[in-house]
Design a protein around this motif. Sequence first.
Motif, PDB file in Angstrom:
ATOM      1  N   VAL A   6       0.411  -0.218  14.439  1.00 33.11           N
ATOM      2  CA  VAL A   6      -0.083  -0.177  15.810  1.00 33.11           C
ATOM      3  C   VAL A   6      -0.952   1.063  15.961  1.00 33.11           C
ATOM      4  N   ILE A   7      -1.970   0.961  16.797  1.00 37.50           N
ATOM      5  CA  ILE A   7      -2.850   2.098  17.053  1.00 37.50           C
ATOM      6  C   ILE A   7      -2.638   2.540  18.496  1.00 37.50           C
ATOM      7  N   ILE A   8      -2.273   3.800  18.668  1.00 32.34           N
ATOM      8  CA  ILE A   8      -2.064   4.363  20.000  1.00 32.34           C
ATOM      9  C   ILE A   8      -3.005   5.554  20.152  1.00 32.34           C
ATOM     10  N   ASP A   9      -3.887   5.473  21.127  1.00 28.18           N
ATOM     11  CA  ASP A   9      -4.879   6.530  21.359  1.00 28.18           C
ATOM     12  C   ASP A   9      -5.609   6.904  20.065  1.00 28.18           C
ATOM     13  N   ASN A  10      -6.052   5.882  19.357  1.00 31.42           N
ATOM     14  CA  ASN A  10      -6.845   6.016  18.128  1.00 31.42           C
ATOM     15  C   ASN A  10      -6.070   6.603  16.942  1.00 31.42           C
ATOM     16  N   ILE A  11      -4.750   6.637  17.018  1.00 34.73           N
ATOM     17  CA  ILE A  11      -3.912   7.110  15.918  1.00 34.73           C
ATOM     18  C   ILE A  11      -3.061   5.945  15.436  1.00 34.73           C
ATOM     19  N   GLU A  12      -3.160   5.638  14.142  1.00 38.73           N
ATOM     20  CA  GLU A  12      -2.386   4.520  13.588  1.00 38.73           C
ATOM     21  C   GLU A  12      -1.008   4.997  13.166  1.00 38.73           C
ATOM     22  N   VAL A  13      -0.010   4.183  13.489  1.00 39.42           N
ATOM     23  CA  VAL A  13       1.363   4.476  13.103  1.00 39.42           C
ATOM     24  C   VAL A  13       2.011   3.189  12.631  1.00 39.42           C
ATOM     25  N   GLU A  14       2.914   3.310  11.680  1.00 38.22           N
ATOM     26  CA  GLU A  14       3.641   2.159  11.153  1.00 38.22           C
ATOM     27  C   GLU A  14       5.097   2.281  11.580  1.00 38.22           C
ATOM     28  N   VAL A  15       5.598   1.231  12.236  1.00 36.25           N
ATOM     29  CA  VAL A  15       6.967   1.236  12.759  1.00 36.25           C
ATOM     30  C   VAL A  15       7.649  -0.092  12.443  1.00 36.25           C
ATOM     31  N   GLU A  16       8.960  -0.121  12.631  1.00 35.81           N
ATOM     32  CA  GLU A  16       9.719  -1.348  12.398  1.00 35.81           C
ATOM     33  C   GLU A  16       9.424  -2.372  13.487  1.00 35.81           C
ATOM     34  N   THR A  17       9.473  -3.639  13.122  1.00 28.80           N
ATOM     35  CA  THR A  17       9.329  -4.726  14.085  1.00 28.80           C
ATOM     36  C   THR A  17      10.391  -4.553  15.169  1.00 28.80           C
ATOM     37  N   ARG A  76       9.457  -0.911  27.595  1.00 25.64           N
ATOM     38  CA  ARG A  76      10.001  -2.266  27.541  1.00 25.64           C
ATOM     39  C   ARG A  76       9.141  -3.227  26.717  1.00 25.64           C
ATOM     40  N   THR A  77       7.954  -2.786  26.295  1.00 25.80           N
ATOM     41  CA  THR A  77       7.032  -3.661  25.569  1.00 25.80           C
ATOM     42  C   THR A  77       7.092  -3.346  24.082  1.00 25.80           C
ATOM     43  N   THR A  78       7.394  -4.361  23.275  1.00 28.10           N
ATOM     44  CA  THR A  78       7.478  -4.143  21.833  1.00 28.10           C
ATOM     45  C   THR A  78       6.092  -4.261  21.200  1.00 28.10           C
ATOM     46  N   VAL A  79       5.923  -3.516  20.118  1.00 28.62           N
ATOM     47  CA  VAL A  79       4.640  -3.516  19.415  1.00 28.62           C
ATOM     48  C   VAL A  79       4.482  -4.794  18.606  1.00 28.62           C
ATOM     49  N   GLN A  80       3.230  -5.131  18.341  1.00 28.29           N
ATOM     50  CA  GLN A  80       2.890  -6.256  17.472  1.00 28.29           C
ATOM     51  C   GLN A  80       1.927  -5.731  16.423  1.00 28.29           C
ATOM     52  N   ASP A  81       1.916  -6.367  15.274  1.00 30.44           N
ATOM     53  CA  ASP A  81       1.051  -5.925  14.191  1.00 30.44           C
ATOM     54  C   ASP A  81      -0.412  -6.001  14.617  1.00 30.44           C
ATOM     55  N   GLY A  82      -1.109  -4.866  14.546  1.00 29.59           N
ATOM     56  CA  GLY A  82      -2.512  -4.811  14.917  1.00 29.59           C
ATOM     57  C   GLY A  82      -2.753  -4.479  16.383  1.00 29.59           C
ATOM     58  N   MET A  83      -1.686  -4.196  17.131  1.00 26.06           N
ATOM     59  CA  MET A  83      -1.818  -3.872  18.555  1.00 26.06           C
ATOM     60  C   MET A  83      -2.590  -2.564  18.721  1.00 26.06           C
ATOM     61  N   VAL A  84      -3.438  -2.528  19.754  1.00 20.10           N
ATOM     62  CA  VAL A  84      -4.189  -1.316  20.088  1.00 20.10           C
ATOM     63  C   VAL A  84      -3.806  -0.918  21.508  1.00 20.10           C
ATOM     64  N   VAL A  85      -3.262   0.286  21.638  1.00 26.07           N
ATOM     65  CA  VAL A  85      -2.752   0.775  22.916  1.00 26.07           C
ATOM     66  C   VAL A  85      -3.550   1.997  23.357  1.00 26.07           C
ATOM     67  N   GLN A  86      -3.855   2.027  24.649  1.00 24.98           N
ATOM     68  CA  GLN A  86      -4.506   3.201  25.222  1.00 24.98           C
ATOM     69  C   GLN A  86      -3.538   3.849  26.202  1.00 24.98           C
ATOM     70  N   ASN A  87      -3.355   5.138  26.006  1.00 30.43           N
ATOM     71  CA  ASN A  87      -2.481   5.902  26.886  1.00 30.43           C
ATOM     72  C   ASN A  87      -3.346   6.949  27.580  1.00 30.43           C
ATOM     73  N   ILE A  88      -3.453   8.126  27.015  1.00 32.42           N
ATOM     74  CA  ILE A  88      -4.272   9.171  27.642  1.00 32.42           C
ATOM     75  C   ILE A  88      -5.764   8.919  27.460  1.00 32.42           C
ATOM     76  N   THR A  89      -6.138   7.958  26.637  1.00 27.24           N
ATOM     77  CA  THR A  89      -7.559   7.631  26.454  1.00 27.24           C
ATOM     78  C   THR A  89      -8.051   6.616  27.481  1.00 27.24           C
ATOM     79  N   SER A  90      -7.180   6.149  28.371  1.00 28.94           N
ATOM     80  CA  SER A  90      -7.553   5.163  29.384  1.00 28.94           C
ATOM     81  C   SER A  90      -7.593   5.795  30.774  1.00 28.94           C
ATOM     82  N   PRO A  91      -8.779   5.846  31.401  1.00 29.02           N
ATOM     83  CA  PRO A  91      -8.853   6.355  32.773  1.00 29.02           C
ATOM     84  C   PRO A  91      -7.993   5.535  33.741  1.00 29.02           C
TER      85      PRO A  91
END
Length: 100
Positions: A6-17, A76-91
């Motif tokens: 999953v990519i969060i704020d342009n940083i890729e991380v690998e986590v368990e399903t 409450r939202t689980t990650v999916q393979d290839g998910m792209v999340v914006q946190n502080i990068t989203s106005p």
Amino acid sequence: MSLVKVIIDNIEVEVETGTTILNAARKIGGSVVPPAMCYYTKLEGSGGYCRSCLVKVAQGSAKDPRPMPKLVPSCRTTVQDGMVVQNITSPEVMDNRRAI
């Protein structure tokens, strides 16, 4: 258990399903971690009520790249393979947090 990327704020991380976006962000650490006021890891069913951990899912997964239509609670939202999340990068996310 299998791992997903999953990519969060342009940083890729690998986590368990089954890992939540919040816990995936915690694995990265720092400012990437959304605030979480009502979520307690050991208390099942907690979280998602205060809305302080809302994030934007810009890409749902590698199989279904459509964005999620609204901001979602990261605790409450689980990650999916290839998910792209914006946190502080989203106005939009930052504006929403200021309102909360």
